[in-house]
Scaffold this motif. Structure first.
Motif, PDB file in Angstrom:
ATOM      1  N   ALA A 201     -17.774 -20.311 -36.225  1.00 20.05           N
ATOM      2  CA  ALA A 201     -16.954 -21.456 -36.601  1.00 20.05           C
ATOM      3  C   ALA A 201     -16.155 -21.926 -35.390  1.00 20.05           C
ATOM      4  O   ALA A 201     -15.643 -21.129 -34.608  1.00 20.05           O
ATOM      5  N   GLY A 202     -16.070 -23.233 -35.215  1.00 17.73           N
ATOM      6  CA  GLY A 202     -15.334 -23.786 -34.092  1.00 17.73           C
ATOM      7  C   GLY A 202     -16.087 -24.943 -33.461  1.00 17.73           C
ATOM      8  O   GLY A 202     -16.983 -25.542 -34.061  1.00 17.73           O
ATOM      9  N   THR A 203     -15.706 -25.275 -32.231  1.00 16.64           N
ATOM     10  CA  THR A 203     -16.281 -26.408 -31.496  1.00 16.64           C
ATOM     11  C   THR A 203     -17.396 -25.918 -30.577  1.00 16.64           C
ATOM     12  O   THR A 203     -17.241 -24.922 -29.871  1.00 16.64           O
ATOM     13  N   HIS A 204     -18.508 -26.642 -30.597  1.00 15.54           N
ATOM     14  CA  HIS A 204     -19.665 -26.274 -29.772  1.00 15.54           C
ATOM     15  C   HIS A 204     -20.211 -27.533 -29.096  1.00 15.54           C
ATOM     16  O   HIS A 204     -20.147 -28.637 -29.654  1.00 15.54           O
ATOM     17  N   ARG A 205     -20.777 -27.330 -27.904  1.00 11.85           N
ATOM     18  CA  ARG A 205     -21.412 -28.406 -27.147  1.00 11.85           C
ATOM     19  C   ARG A 205     -22.916 -28.303 -27.323  1.00 11.85           C
ATOM     20  O   ARG A 205     -23.537 -27.314 -26.917  1.00 11.85           O
ATOM     21  N   VAL A 206     -23.510 -29.328 -27.955  1.00 13.76           N
ATOM     22  CA  VAL A 206     -24.942 -29.329 -28.267  1.00 13.76           C
ATOM     23  C   VAL A 206     -25.632 -30.330 -27.347  1.00 13.76           C
ATOM     24  O   VAL A 206     -25.182 -31.473 -27.191  1.00 13.76           O
ATOM     25  N   VAL A 207     -26.727 -29.880 -26.735  1.00 15.20           N
ATOM     26  CA  VAL A 207     -27.499 -30.703 -25.803  1.00 15.20           C
ATOM     27  C   VAL A 207     -28.957 -30.694 -26.252  1.00 15.20           C
ATOM     28  O   VAL A 207     -29.511 -29.628 -26.567  1.00 15.20           O
ATOM     29  N   LEU A 208     -29.569 -31.881 -26.301  1.00 19.37           N
ATOM     30  CA  LEU A 208     -31.006 -32.015 -26.545  1.00 19.37           C
ATOM     31  C   LEU A 208     -31.662 -32.372 -25.218  1.00 19.37           C
ATOM     32  O   LEU A 208     -31.280 -33.360 -24.568  1.00 19.37           O
ATOM     33  N   ALA A 209     -32.621 -31.567 -24.802  1.00 19.69           N
ATOM     34  CA  ALA A 209     -33.223 -31.734 -23.477  1.00 19.69           C
ATOM     35  C   ALA A 209     -34.727 -31.618 -23.566  1.00 19.69           C
ATOM     36  O   ALA A 209     -35.286 -31.054 -24.516  1.00 19.69           O
ATOM     37  N   GLN A 210     -35.376 -32.166 -22.547  1.00 15.86           N
ATOM     38  CA  GLN A 210     -36.824 -32.020 -22.360  1.00 15.86           C
ATOM     39  C   GLN A 210     -37.040 -31.556 -20.936  1.00 15.86           C
ATOM     40  O   GLN A 210     -36.945 -32.331 -19.989  1.00 15.86           O
ATOM     41  N   GLY A 211     -37.330 -30.271 -20.795  1.00 18.91           N
ATOM     42  CA  GLY A 211     -37.410 -29.700 -19.468  1.00 18.91           C
ATOM     43  C   GLY A 211     -36.023 -29.649 -18.842  1.00 18.91           C
ATOM     44  O   GLY A 211     -35.060 -29.147 -19.409  1.00 18.91           O
ATOM     45  N   ASP A 212     -35.883 -30.200 -17.650  1.00 13.35           N
ATOM     46  CA  ASP A 212     -34.593 -30.262 -16.971  1.00 13.35           C
ATOM     47  C   ASP A 212     -33.843 -31.561 -17.241  1.00 13.35           C
ATOM     48  O   ASP A 212     -32.756 -31.776 -16.695  1.00 13.35           O
ATOM     49  N   ARG A 213     -34.392 -32.408 -18.082  1.00 13.97           N
ATOM     50  CA  ARG A 213     -33.782 -33.712 -18.354  1.00 13.97           C
ATOM     51  C   ARG A 213     -32.969 -33.656 -19.642  1.00 13.97           C
ATOM     52  O   ARG A 213     -33.504 -33.356 -20.704  1.00 13.97           O
ATOM     53  N   ARG A 214     -31.686 -33.923 -19.543  1.00 16.30           N
ATOM     54  CA  ARG A 214     -30.807 -33.949 -20.714  1.00 16.30           C
ATOM     55  C   ARG A 214     -30.844 -35.333 -21.350  1.00 16.30           C
ATOM     56  O   ARG A 214     -30.470 -36.326 -20.722  1.00 16.30           O
ATOM     57  N   LEU A 215     -31.296 -35.365 -22.612  1.00 20.34           N
ATOM     58  CA  LEU A 215     -31.453 -36.642 -23.293  1.00 20.34           C
ATOM     59  C   LEU A 215     -30.231 -37.029 -24.113  1.00 20.34           C
ATOM     60  O   LEU A 215     -29.931 -38.217 -24.262  1.00 20.34           O
ATOM     61  N   TYR A 216     -29.515 -36.032 -24.664  1.00 21.22           N
ATOM     62  CA  TYR A 216     -28.378 -36.343 -25.535  1.00 21.22           C
ATOM     63  C   TYR A 216     -27.409 -35.166 -25.523  1.00 21.22           C
ATOM     64  O   TYR A 216     -27.831 -34.004 -25.480  1.00 21.22           O
ATOM     65  N   GLU A 217     -26.103 -35.470 -25.559  1.00 24.01           N
ATOM     66  CA  GLU A 217     -25.061 -34.449 -25.604  1.00 24.01           C
ATOM     67  C   GLU A 217     -24.010 -34.872 -26.622  1.00 24.01           C
ATOM     68  O   GLU A 217     -23.677 -36.059 -26.731  1.00 24.01           O
ATOM     69  N   GLU A 218     -23.499 -33.888 -27.337  1.00 21.87           N
ATOM     70  CA  GLU A 218     -22.449 -34.169 -28.328  1.00 21.87           C
ATOM     71  C   GLU A 218     -21.681 -32.886 -28.604  1.00 21.87           C
ATOM     72  O   GLU A 218     -22.250 -31.782 -28.607  1.00 21.87           O
ATOM     73  N   THR A 219     -20.395 -33.043 -28.833  1.00 24.52           N
ATOM     74  CA  THR A 219     -19.533 -31.931 -29.228  1.00 24.52           C
ATOM     75  C   THR A 219     -19.362 -31.974 -30.738  1.00 24.52           C
ATOM     76  O   THR A 219     -18.929 -32.994 -31.288  1.00 24.52           O
ATOM     77  N   VAL A 220     -19.721 -30.898 -31.423  1.00 30.09           N
ATOM     78  CA  VAL A 220     -19.686 -30.848 -32.879  1.00 30.09           C
ATOM     79  C   VAL A 220     -18.695 -29.775 -33.319  1.00 30.09           C
ATOM     80  O   VAL A 220     -18.451 -28.799 -32.612  1.00 30.09           O
ATOM     81  N   GLU A 221     -18.140 -29.976 -34.486  1.00 35.90           N
ATOM     82  CA  GLU A 221     -17.213 -29.032 -35.097  1.00 35.90           C
ATOM     83  C   GLU A 221     -17.902 -28.398 -36.296  1.00 35.90           C
ATOM     84  O   GLU A 221     -18.334 -29.089 -37.224  1.00 35.90           O
ATOM     85  N   VAL A 222     -18.027 -27.079 -36.261  1.00 37.81           N
ATOM     86  CA  VAL A 222     -18.691 -26.335 -37.340  1.00 37.81           C
ATOM     87  C   VAL A 222     -17.624 -25.541 -38.084  1.00 37.81           C
ATOM     88  O   VAL A 222     -16.919 -24.720 -37.483  1.00 37.81           O
ATOM     89  N   ASP A 223     -17.491 -25.806 -39.379  1.00 35.98           N
ATOM     90  CA  ASP A 223     -16.534 -25.075 -40.209  1.00 35.98           C
ATOM     91  C   ASP A 223     -17.155 -23.784 -40.707  1.00 35.98           C
ATOM     92  O   ASP A 223     -18.379 -23.607 -40.719  1.00 35.98           O
ATOM     93  N   GLY A 224     -16.301 -22.875 -41.125  1.00 30.30           N
ATOM     94  CA  GLY A 224     -16.786 -21.606 -41.648  1.00 30.30           C
ATOM     95  C   GLY A 224     -17.556 -21.772 -42.934  1.00 30.30           C
ATOM     96  O   GLY A 224     -17.121 -22.496 -43.852  1.00 30.30           O
ATOM     97  N   ASP A 225     -18.723 -21.109 -43.001  1.00 34.39           N
ATOM     98  CA  ASP A 225     -19.593 -21.130 -44.183  1.00 34.39           C
ATOM     99  C   ASP A 225     -19.922 -22.561 -44.613  1.00 34.39           C
ATOM    100  O   ASP A 225     -19.836 -22.917 -45.784  1.00 34.39           O
ATOM    101  N   SER A 226     -20.274 -23.396 -43.636  1.00 32.86           N
ATOM    102  CA  SER A 226     -20.660 -24.777 -43.921  1.00 32.86           C
ATOM    103  C   SER A 226     -21.907 -25.102 -43.111  1.00 32.86           C
ATOM    104  O   SER A 226     -22.315 -24.357 -42.224  1.00 32.86           O
TER     105      SER A 226
END
Length: 359
Positions: A201-226
């Motif tokens: 639970a908490g804040t995480h940095r999520v990255v979608l990539a293809q090889g060494d190329r980063r296509l999308y980045e976003e910081t998401v908040e994940v609650d406990g048991d959700s």
């Protein structure tokens, strides 16, 4: 008497001669006429039906548009946490392609079914608050009061401990269009989309990539048991852009001999000679950099003979050599009659050929 015998002999010889002549005449006529040929019975020819006209095979992509629409609707239902509708949409998409065991739709259906069963079990296990019966009188004795207070404290401790246990972590569901992108959470590559990840639970940095190329980045908040859903369509980012033509260097052309000095106006400075303009060097090609970010993958399977799929695409039967794959983790599957028998994740190194042996 003698004359009578002579006449009898003459008559007999004449009769024999006449009969012989008649016989020869009849035989010559028969030889001149052609013998009739017996008519042969006609040979019955079997009735051969004309070959049926070729039936055009149905196009494999006839329902591709509807399948994409159902997949997008199912992903939207996952974001809205409507797991029943998500399961229905993914199931309908798989029904349209019964012979195509697409790993993306199959994984999405499994994730939606798991989340639905998890929500149903949580609802079934939720304790229902007990309402005090109106006809029940409160305890009057000291022992009864102590037992009631102890039970109330235990219920309070259990209620306080439950949120602490639930706050240990949650689920992060990451999907993309197209699938098969690398999911990186807090700088670590964990899986390929669609991915169902257990995170704290908490804040995480999520990255979608293809090889060494980063296509999308976003910081998401994940609650406990959700469940936190992240779905992005990155088809436009993956579309290769048209290469820009390299500028052609133009050489400066000067006169063969220096021009004659022109007379300057009275009291004015002489004109300065023009220097040739410098040409900009051409831009370096990015082809080598693009090739360096890809690698090859050679798969052999001496013990199991099945079709090899890499990142959701079929590559044939082993031994196979998949070239120019994006560097990073690649999902390798071996399917026998459409059923996945082996599944593994292999790291594709850029600029190198990686060998995999399926046991």
């Amino acid at each position: 008497m003698k004359n009578q015998k002579t006449w009898v002999a003459v008559i007999l010889l004449g009769t024999v001669a006449v009969n012989a002549g008649a016989y020869l005449m009849v035989r010559s006529r028969k030889a001149a006429q052609p013998e009739p040929v017996a008519a042969r019975p006609p040979v019955p020819t079997p009735d051969v039906a004309p070959p049926p006209p070729p039936v055009a095979a149905p196009s494999e992509d006839a329902n591709a548009g509807l399948v994409r629409a159902l997949r997008a609707s199912g992903l939207a239902a996952l974001e809205d946490r409507d797991y029943d509708r998500a399961v229905a949409q993914f199931t309908e998409a798989l029904k349209l392609r019964p012979n195509d065991k697409d790993s993306d739709l199959t994984r999405l259906l499994g994730i939606a079914t798991d989340l639905r069963s998890r929500g149903q079990s949580r609802t079934a296990q939720a304790p229902t608050p007990r309402e005090p019966s109106p006809g029940r009188t409160p305890p009057r004795t000291r022992a009864a009061k102590l037992a009631a207070a102890r039970a109330a404290r235990e219920q309070q401790h259990a209620a306080e401990a439950a949120p602490q246990e639930e706050a240990k972590g949650g689920l992060l569901l990451v999907t993309s269009t197209p699938p098969g992108l690398v999911v990186m959470v807090d700088g670590k590559a964990l899986d390929l989309t669609p991915a169902r990840l257990q995170v704290s639970a908490g804040t995480h940095r999520v990255v979608l990539a293809q090889g060494d190329r980063r296509l999308y980045e976003e910081t998401v908040e994940v609650d406990g048991d959700s469940v936190r859903s992240l779905n992005r369509d990155l088809s436009a980012e993956l579309t290769p852009s048209a290469p820009r033509p390299a500028p052609v260097p133009v050489a400066a052309v000067g006169p063969a001999s220096p021009p004659a000095a022109t007379a300057s106006p009275a009291g004015g400075p002489a004109p300065a000679p023009r220097t040739p303009e410098s040409t900009t060097p051409p831009e370096p090609s990015v082809a080598k950099a693009a090739v360096a970010q890809r690698g090859d993958l050679e798969v052999t399977s001496p013990g199991l003979y099945g079709e090899v799929w890499i990142n959701g695409r079929p590559y044939g039967f082993p031994p196979i050599s998949a070239q120019a794959l994006p560097s990073g983790p690649a999902r390798v599957e071996v399917r026998v009659n459409g059923e996945v028998k082996r599944r593994m994740t292999v790291e594709v190194e850029p600029g190198r050929s990686t060998r995999v042996r399926v046991k």
